[in-house]
Every structure is written in C-alpha cells, then in structure tokens.
Design a protein around this motif. Structure first.
Motif, PDB file in Angstrom:
ATOM      1  N   ALA A 148      40.335  10.446  68.948  1.00 38.72           N
ATOM      2  CA  ALA A 148      40.497   9.223  69.274  1.00 38.72           C
ATOM      3  C   ALA A 148      41.521   8.956  70.286  1.00 38.72           C
ATOM      4  O   ALA A 148      41.422   8.358  71.482  1.00 38.72           O
ATOM      5  CB  ALA A 148      40.555   8.086  68.371  1.00 38.72           C
ATOM      6  N   ASP A 149      42.780   9.650  70.097  1.00 44.23           N
ATOM      7  CA  ASP A 149      43.869   9.147  70.945  1.00 44.23           C
ATOM      8  C   ASP A 149      44.785  10.515  71.357  1.00 44.23           C
ATOM      9  O   ASP A 149      45.753  10.464  71.969  1.00 44.23           O
ATOM     10  CB  ASP A 149      44.871   8.272  70.221  1.00 44.23           C
ATOM     11  CG  ASP A 149      45.380   8.306  69.049  1.00 44.23           C
ATOM     12  OD1 ASP A 149      45.206   9.755  68.352  1.00 44.23           O
ATOM     13  OD2 ASP A 149      45.590   7.620  68.324  1.00 44.23           O
ATOM     14  N   GLY A 150      44.368  11.575  70.641  1.00 45.90           N
ATOM     15  CA  GLY A 150      45.189  12.887  71.076  1.00 45.90           C
ATOM     16  C   GLY A 150      46.439  12.994  70.105  1.00 45.90           C
ATOM     17  O   GLY A 150      47.245  13.587  70.321  1.00 45.90           O
ATOM     18  N   GLN A 151      46.827  12.243  69.205  1.00 50.75           N
ATOM     19  CA  GLN A 151      47.928  12.195  68.351  1.00 50.75           C
ATOM     20  C   GLN A 151      47.927  13.336  67.591  1.00 50.75           C
ATOM     21  O   GLN A 151      46.753  13.599  67.009  1.00 50.75           O
ATOM     22  CB  GLN A 151      48.189  10.706  67.805  1.00 50.75           C
ATOM     23  CG  GLN A 151      48.302   9.495  68.280  1.00 50.75           C
ATOM     24  CD  GLN A 151      49.610   9.608  69.259  1.00 50.75           C
ATOM     25  OE1 GLN A 151      50.680   9.787  68.687  1.00 50.75           O
ATOM     26  NE2 GLN A 151      49.601   9.348  70.731  1.00 50.75           N
ATOM     27  N   ALA A 152      48.778  14.015  67.066  1.00 52.50           N
ATOM     28  CA  ALA A 152      48.830  15.123  66.163  1.00 52.50           C
ATOM     29  C   ALA A 152      49.567  14.816  65.020  1.00 52.50           C
ATOM     30  O   ALA A 152      50.425  14.304  65.003  1.00 52.50           O
ATOM     31  CB  ALA A 152      49.298  16.442  66.828  1.00 52.50           C
ATOM     32  N   LEU A 153      49.152  15.729  64.093  1.00 56.44           N
ATOM     33  CA  LEU A 153      49.974  15.659  62.593  1.00 56.44           C
ATOM     34  C   LEU A 153      50.310  17.189  62.556  1.00 56.44           C
ATOM     35  O   LEU A 153      49.490  18.001  62.640  1.00 56.44           O
ATOM     36  CB  LEU A 153      49.141  15.305  61.661  1.00 56.44           C
ATOM     37  CG  LEU A 153      48.899  13.494  61.395  1.00 56.44           C
ATOM     38  CD1 LEU A 153      48.032  13.294  60.390  1.00 56.44           C
ATOM     39  CD2 LEU A 153      50.038  12.774  61.404  1.00 56.44           C
ATOM     40  N   VAL A 154      51.522  17.239  62.131  1.00 59.50           N
ATOM     41  CA  VAL A 154      51.889  18.646  62.049  1.00 59.50           C
ATOM     42  C   VAL A 154      52.563  18.841  60.607  1.00 59.50           C
ATOM     43  O   VAL A 154      53.618  18.094  60.417  1.00 59.50           O
ATOM     44  CB  VAL A 154      52.954  19.247  63.182  1.00 59.50           C
ATOM     45  CG1 VAL A 154      53.352  20.706  63.113  1.00 59.50           C
ATOM     46  CG2 VAL A 154      52.224  18.956  64.559  1.00 59.50           C
ATOM     47  N   ARG A 155      52.336  19.847  59.956  1.00 60.56           N
ATOM     48  CA  ARG A 155      52.923  20.027  58.651  1.00 60.56           C
ATOM     49  C   ARG A 155      53.652  21.424  58.771  1.00 60.56           C
ATOM     50  O   ARG A 155      53.083  22.378  59.300  1.00 60.56           O
ATOM     51  CB  ARG A 155      51.888  20.318  57.617  1.00 60.56           C
ATOM     52  CG  ARG A 155      52.825  20.544  56.232  1.00 60.56           C
ATOM     53  CD  ARG A 155      51.896  20.421  54.943  1.00 60.56           C
ATOM     54  NE  ARG A 155      52.635  20.221  53.790  1.00 60.56           N
ATOM     55  CZ  ARG A 155      52.972  21.170  52.882  1.00 60.56           C
ATOM     56  NH1 ARG A 155      52.947  22.278  53.171  1.00 60.56           N
ATOM     57  NH2 ARG A 155      53.620  20.589  51.858  1.00 60.56           N
TER      58      ARG A 155
END
Length: 714
Positions: free
Chosen positions: A410-417
């Motif tokens: 939807a917005d290109g935001q990322a979640l990184v672990r």
C-alpha cells in the motif's frame, strides 16, 4: 547481569564438574550401556569400489527392530544426560532465560496492520497475531488450538489485510495443509489446501486469491516425495478442487521443468506482471520468466524467458514496471541490474550497482525501488536503491543478520527484524525510501546484562592460504584466564551464510565460562558464489578442513584446548562436523550433529535426496560418487580409533534428512569405539527444524546440548 544465589551456585557447579575427569563423570552417570545394533552387511560395487554397509536395515523406518534400537538409544541418552550433576542447574537457567522475553518473529505489514508470530513469557508455542494502527492486538491463529503437535510452518497476509493464509503440520514433518483466516473477527474459513509444504504463497494485489507451490501428493516417506511440484491459483472461499493449475512439469512447452524442479510465482509490488522462477534443487540459480498477470489469470499466459540458470541470476524483485536482478555471472559477489518488465531482457538491462566487496544476498521489492541486503563475511546491512537512481543506507543500529524484510504494497513501508551476536532481535519500521528507521515495541530486549561480553572477528588460514572468518563471543578478558570451554558452530552449504544471531539460551553457556564461535567455512555464502562453489560437490573437503583450521587457530591463540573444544553442525552442517570428527578425532572433546547428514552416499535415495544432487553430487556418476564418498562420515569411521564424545540428534518426523543418518552413525561409532561415549537422542515430537516446537522442548534440547558438552570437557 541479574544474579541470584541459585545462579551463583550453578556457575560454581558447572565450573567444578567441567573440570572433573572422565572416570569421575562415568561413575556419576550410573547409566547402562546402549543397545547393540545387529550387523547385516550389504555390499554395493560403485565405480569399481566395494562399499559395505553394515546397517542398511536401519533405512526401513517402520521396521520394529529399527524403532526398538532408536528408542533404546534415546532411553540410554536420557539416562546419561539426566545423571550429569550439571543438568539440573543448566535446565533451571535455560528455562529462566527463555521465559524472560516476548518473541516476535517475521513481522509483515499490510494496509496499516502488522502481522507477526508472538510467544509471550510462559506460553508453550507462538501464535499468529495482528496489530492495528492503534496498537490493539488480536490472535488470529493459536497453533495449540489445533492439537499439541501442531506446527505453523508458513503464513502470509493478503496485501489488503483482509485475509491471512497459513500452513499447519503435525509433529514437525512439514507436510503442511493450508488454511485461510478472515482477519476481521479472526474467523477460520473452510478453505483447506492439501500438499502445501513450503507453499511460497503470493497473494493477488486485490486479495481475492493467491498462487502457491503444491506437492504431488505422495507420502512423505516416498523417495520422490519432493519431485513434480507445481503452482496453482487458489481463490479465497473455494474448495481446493477448484484451484487452477498455472504451471507444472510438461504443462507448458515454453517452460521446461525437470522432476526435481521447484516452481514459484511472485507478484511483486505495484506491478502488472508476475514472475515465475524454476529452480532445480536448492541451488541459488534459476530460470526466470515474466508474463502479464491478467493473461495468466485468463489462462493465456505467454511466459517470456528473462534468464536461464546458467546466466547466474541469483535473486530478483519487481517494483512497478521495473525488474531488478542480482547477476553473479562474471561478478560472483553480485551486481544489481534493472530492466523494463514489459519488454526488457538481459541484453537491455542497466547496471544499477556494480559488484563491490560486499555480496548482494537478497532483494525485496519496495515502491519505486528495491531493498538490498548486503553481506560482508556473514555480517549483513541493508540499503534502499531507488528505481530512478541513487541509494540510501537503512539506519539499523548494527550490522548483523537482517532476518526478515517485508514491505507493505500500500505505501512501501518496510518492517525489518534484525539481530547480531550481542544485539537481541528487534523489529524496525523503515520508510518507503529506506529512511526513518525506528525500533518498534513488538519485542522488548531481554533483562540480561550483556556488557561483560564482546564479539570479535578472527581469521584462520586454510591449507591453500584462504582466510576463513571466525566470529567469536566471549567474556571480556577471558583469553587471559586460560583455555575455556569452547563451542564452535558450523554449516557451510547452499551458499547460505552463517549469520550473526543472538540466542538468549546460549547466555547460559557464556555464564559458565564458555566461548561460542562460528566458523564461516567455504560452502556457505559469506563471500558469494565463489565461496559456495569452493565447498560443494568435489570441493566439499574444504568445508570440514576450514573448520579444522578454525579450531586449530582457537587452540593456538589460547582461547581453548582440544579437551575443552566442541563442534556443532546441523543438517548439511552434519557433513562438516562428521568429517572433522573422523579426520581429526584428537582435536575435539565433544561433537554435536543435529539432524545432520552422516551418510551422503545414500542421500539421493531419501525423499529429499534428488533435489540435493546439484549441491552434493550423485553416485550415478564417477565424479559424484567420489565426492559423496569423501564427505560420508559413516563410512569414514575406523575401528579402534579413540573418538571424542559424540551426540547425534534427530527428529523422528524429519522429512529433509532421514533419521537413519543419526542411527547408523551412532551404531557405527559405538561398534568402532565401544569404550567411548556416543549418544543418540531422538525427539519423537519434531522434525527437521526448531521452529514451531514448544518452549519446553527447545529448552530441553539446549540443556541437553550444554550438559553433554560441559560434562565431556576437562
């Protein structure tokens, strides 16, 4: 670090018992001898050589004699480990450590929501959870509700966040059945998708269905279980019988596939095309095709080949109208290419990022660009490369292991672990262009003081002059205090690097004065394609000889001594520890092989064997036979040799490395070295991987490992 009177007693007990001599330890155990395996030689003549296998009968898993042998061995191992004076204290400390944290893994964003696996302190297993933008959380899938042996193998939310697909199996056999849950109301739908291990789900942008990898429906014990895989399209709310076959061996002349080929379809981010990759076995390279999504859904796919496996494309990502590729042909550490998804080809591709010292490990599509994971000798960092040019380093506060990178369509935001050797795992929200990384509160750090410890990088020199990295974690100043108990991890296969990973339970070993090291041997991916190829097939001896060189350096520099040195390898890492054991038995006090390959000469006849031929070789060729014989530790065991203590561990439901590998190796070592200690530990509720197992089960495994290692050191 938080100390308690009980923990101080544990430390003094560990130190004293670790210094006890073998006779003292043997007297303390009071354990009976393990069952003796009957010998029924089977002789094969392969390429002019005679191979005698005394325990071929163990390959028949349902044979009551096999079951009795494995149960008797497990009972003996249990009695031996439980008799150690170290075990009770270690068990208490390991359980306390693992109870201290909220575990949040594989976070994935979708339209303002965050999906992740969560295990709270005191909970036996993780659940699938969704968090709203306001912070409210709902449990979507509780594995325990499906039975005590149920394991969540895979899961993927739809881009719009309305549904989530997940796979469940029993007892760790990974033979998943897929399901779908409606996020609103956490309602399990009637969808049931059989034959879906490693489903590689890719949702359609509108969330109405998904592509998935489907097995042929054979029993997990079948020698061709992994063969003849296909891709289907499943629509939410329909029966599996209505699923549409998209690709399979022989289905489309434009897409040739072999029996061992594994196909996978990906939708990308903001793209009107889909990508199809076809990989033979577990090698990194693959054939890559593109087609218009609407045409695929209408049954009129016109697959356009972008590259062949021989071209050296190792990864790809689609962002809008762009296809990004990692190319290793002529640049073994990888260069980043970009081409037009609608009409481009390799000849028209632009070099976005040339090869550099760091290896390109992974690509993940963002909006208007791609997130690139870079690797330098096993330590990873992340950056965002814009489609129009330029790049931005992602400000994760440490280099380590980017365990998962997931992007919201939807917005290109990322979640990184991400995690590192002394940086507990954290989840970071990253802006669409790689900026504004901030740590979320999904996984608070554990309440353990890590300041007394340090992480170091050493380099051993192999016999051919190659520098082999060693990552080491120890208490500051510990080398000055003299040789310490040392545990060396190793893997070295499939171009998979051994990444930095903080494991809280291992603090118990560090607190006992131990040193933990990782040998970044050839065969892995620490330095890219060339590093991998230098430790596969005929070059595989480099893997265990690199391990030996690393261990010799740790001894030479005073970190440890052979009587306090242990090595551990799992799965393909079993080759490394098994051959190091048989080639240099004098160098080690203890060896752990965990679901390890001990008998590669028989590997291609296992259910997972044929996909492994590109990595290890085949007995059907002279070269392949010679390579497999060289890496076979079962056949390398020699009578009368004084081997170090060995513990072989397996899960009875392992569908990747057959449990007979551990059983045959245990029997052979016990026959060759009857006065030594060889244990076979069988877990009857697990398979190949640790994921999905209960907290108590994992606690017990770590406790047993540390008990075994420390009890056999002096």
């Amino acid at each position: 670090m938080i100390f308690s009177p009980d923990r101080r007693l544990l430390l003094s007990g560990v130190a004293a018992a670790a210094l006890a001599g073998p006779a003292t330890r043997a007297a303390a155990s009071g354990a009976t001898r393990p069952p003796v395996a009957r010998v029924e030689p089977v002789t094969d003549t392969l390429w002019g050589e005679t191979i005698v296998d005394p325990y071929r009968w163990m390959e028949t898993a349902k044979d009551p004699a096999v079951q009795a042998f494995m149960q008797g061995q497990t009972d003996y191992a249990r009695a031996t480990l439980d008799a150690s004076p170290l075990r009770a204290g270690l068990a208490k400390r390991v359980a306390a450590l693992s109870s201290d944290i909220v575990q949040a893994t594989y976070p994935k964003p979708a339209t303002g929501l965050i999906f992740y696996e969560r295990r709270n302190p005191g909970e036996a297993k993780a659940s699938l959870v969704v968090r709203s933008a306001a912070g409210a959380e709902t449990v979507l899938v509780d594995a325990a509700a499906f039975g005590p042996s149920a394991v969540i193998d895979w899961w993927e939310p739809a881009p719009d966040g309305r549904h989530l697909a997940f796979g469940l199996s029993a007892g760790g056999n990974e033979a998943s059945t897929g399901h779908v849950v409606a996020v609103q109301g956490a309602t399990l739908l009637a969808d049931s998708i059989a034959d879906a291990p490693y489903a590689a789900v890719s949702w359609l942008p509108d969330g109405t269905g998904f592509f998935y990898n489907r097995f042929a429906g054979r029993p997990t014990s079948a020698p061709d279980y992994y063969n003849d895989r296909s891709v289907y399209l499943h629509r939410v709310g329909t029966a599996q019988a209505q699923d549409v076959k998209i690709i399979a061996p022989g289905f489309d002349p434009a897409v040739p596939m072999r029996a061992i080929s594994s196909p996978e379809i990906q939708n990308g981010v903001g793209s009107s095309h889909v990508a199809l990759l076809v990989r033979d076995g577990y090698v990194r390279d693959f054939d890559l095709y593109l087609a218009n999504r609407a045409a695929v859904l209408a049954g009129r796919a016109n697959w356009r080949r972008i590259s062949r496996a021989s071209d050296g494309v190792a990864d790809f990502a689609m962002s809008g109208g762009h296809l990004f590729l990692t190319m290793t042909q002529g640049s073994p550490r990888g260069r980043l290419l970009k081409l037009d998804a609608a009409k481009g080809d390799l000849a028209t591709a632009q070099v976005v990022r040339p090869q550099e010292a760091r290896v390109i490990d992974e690509l993940n599509a963002g909006r208007d660009g791609v997130f690139v994971t870079l690797n330098d000798g096993g330590e990873q960092s992340l950056l965002f490369v814009r489609a129009e040019g330029g790049e931005t380093p992602v400000s994760i506060p440490f280099t380590g292991w980017m365990q998962s990178v997931a992007i919201s369509q939807a917005d290109g935001q990322a979640l990184v672990r991400a995690t590192s050797w002394l940086d507990p795992a954290g989840v970071f929200a990253v802006g669409a262009t790689g900026t504004q990384a901030r740590r979320l509160d999904l996984q608070p750090p554990p309440r353990v003081d890590l300041s007394p410890y340090e992480a170091l990088r050493l380099y051993a020199t192999a016999a051919d002059g190659t520098k082999i990295p060693i990552s080491l974690v120890a208490r500051k100043g510990s080398r000055a205090k003299g040789p310490a108990p040392c545990l060396v991890h190793v893997y070295g296969a499939y171009q998979w690097p051994s990444q930095p990973n903080f494991i809280l339970r291992e603090v118990a070993f560090l607190e006992a004065g131990g040193v933990i090291a990782t040998a970044h041997v050839r065969g892995g991916g620490e330095y890219g394609r060339a590093w991998h190829e230098a430790g596969m097939q005929a070059s595989k001896p480099n893997t265990w000889r690199d391990l030996i060189a690393c261990c010799e350096l740790l001894v030479a520099q005073g970190w440890t001594r052979p009587s306090r040195l242990a090595i551990e390898g799992g799965s393909a890492g079993g080759i490394a520890v098994g051959r190091a054991l048989t080639e240099r038995p004098d160098l080690f006090a203890a060896v752990l092989s965990k679901v390890g390959m001990s008998n590669p000469l028989r590997a291609e006849f296992e259910p997972n064997g044929q996909p492994n031929v590109p990595e290890f070789g085949s007995v059907k060729t002279r070269e392949g036979f010679q390579a497999l014989k060289a890496m076979d530790s079962f056949h390398a065991v020699k009578d009368g040799v004084r081997y170090p203590a060995v513990m072989l561990e397996t899960g009875i439901n392992d569908s990747r490395v057959e449990p007979y590998n551990a059983a045959k190796m245990a029997a052979r070592l016990q026959a060759a070295n009857p006065t030594g200690m060889t244990l076979l530990r069988v877990d009857y509720d697990s398979g190949h991987v640790i994921a999905g197992r209960s907290k108590d089960s994992v606690d017990q495994e770590f406790t047993d490992d540390f008990t075994f290692i420390l009890t056999n050191m002096r």
